[in-house]
Design a protein around this motif. Sequence first.
Motif, PDB file in Angstrom:
ATOM      1  N   ASP A 263    -103.907  -6.776 -15.968  1.00 18.66           N
ATOM      2  CA  ASP A 263    -102.872  -6.309 -15.043  1.00 18.66           C
ATOM      3  C   ASP A 263    -102.212  -5.039 -15.566  1.00 18.66           C
ATOM      4  OD1 ASP A 263    -103.337  -8.388 -13.324  1.00 18.66           O
ATOM      5  OD2 ASP A 263    -101.776  -9.679 -14.165  1.00 18.66           O
ATOM      6  N   LYS A 264    -102.017  -4.976 -16.882  1.00 20.65           N
ATOM      7  CA  LYS A 264    -101.407  -3.794 -17.478  1.00 20.65           C
ATOM      8  C   LYS A 264    -102.331  -2.578 -17.357  1.00 20.65           C
ATOM      9  CE  LYS A 264     -98.661  -6.467 -20.794  1.00 20.65           C
ATOM     10  NZ  LYS A 264     -98.510  -6.889 -22.206  1.00 20.65           N
TER      11      LYS A 264
ATOM     12  N   ASP B  56    -105.244 -11.798 -24.490  1.00 19.24           N
ATOM     13  CA  ASP B  56    -104.013 -11.594 -23.720  1.00 19.24           C
ATOM     14  C   ASP B  56    -104.360 -11.598 -22.226  1.00 19.24           C
ATOM     15  OD1 ASP B  56    -101.753 -10.658 -22.405  1.00 19.24           O
ATOM     16  OD2 ASP B  56    -101.227  -9.247 -23.990  1.00 19.24           O
TER      17      ASP B  56
ATOM     18  N   THR C 218    -102.548 -11.004 -19.739  1.00 15.41           N
ATOM     19  CA  THR C 218    -101.849  -9.983 -18.945  1.00 15.41           C
ATOM     20  C   THR C 218    -102.449  -8.586 -19.137  1.00 15.41           C
ATOM     21  OG1 THR C 218    -100.215  -9.424 -20.665  1.00 15.41           O
ATOM     22  CG2 THR C 218     -99.725 -11.310 -19.232  1.00 15.41           C
TER      23      THR C 218
END
Length: 291
Positions: free
Chosen positions: A13-14, A8, A10
């Motif tokens: 960033d999470k 993943d 993203t």
Amino acid sequence: MLLGRQGDTTAQDKLEATVDQVERLGLKDLVRETQLAALKNLGEHAIAMEDKEYGRLIERLKVYLKEGPGDNASARFAVSVALAAERSNRPALAVNVYRELGMLLTETKDEKFAAAAATMLGAARRLDLVGKPFLLEGSTVAGKRLDWKKYRGKVVLIDFFATWCGPCREEIPNITKCYKAYRKRGFDVLGISIDRDRKDIENYVEKEKHPWTILLDRNEVRGTDKSMATYYGIFVIPQMILVGKDGKVLALNIRGEQLGKKLEELLGPAEERPSKKRAVGSERWAVSGGQ
């Protein structure tokens, strides 16, 4: 972190957003944990990173370590990130990182970082060994003191291993063949067991009856320079170091077919040539430190 491991894009960033949120909420007990989680997610790809990206990870890790306090999870992660440079065959970079992180952890004077710091400084020493004298001291499993000077004039393979290490055992047939083929030409072997249970290595020595000497790197001194595994930064086993007749290191991590070829180059053709087949599983790594 699990999403990051599954690809993943993203996830990082999470994680960074989670760190910011925890800090804003004033959850001080969770700040270090979330910071380490974000670093670990980045560290998953440390082996494949370009030097610049890897350097940014190291600088961020330094800031995290300086802020403390020390804990075992942080120490283990620092080791894994430094080890990534060695595993990706960037020895010069690995030496610098081992040295920088080792010195930084030493300067924190945090006891929880002490063993990792000493071993990282040892790893920097090991990777810079070729062409330099190999210093060795210790005692056999039976408690007899090693006389390292008696090996001068021989080519000696130093084999850091443990009885619980599968790849270590898989390399033994190759070492045995080389020993039988070249011992009359001046080749010898010294095994250094990093086993934490003395009984395990005692039983191993009694059962296997190897014709070479085996030293016990005592668990009581691990994390200090009295331990050869610490002094030479042995994070991964088997770790094999070839020492020349003059006592200086000829090669690091020399295993499988490479060992036989190097011995023939140094000592000439042997009466019995070792097998050209690489020992099964010898390309695998086993991380030292326990079963």
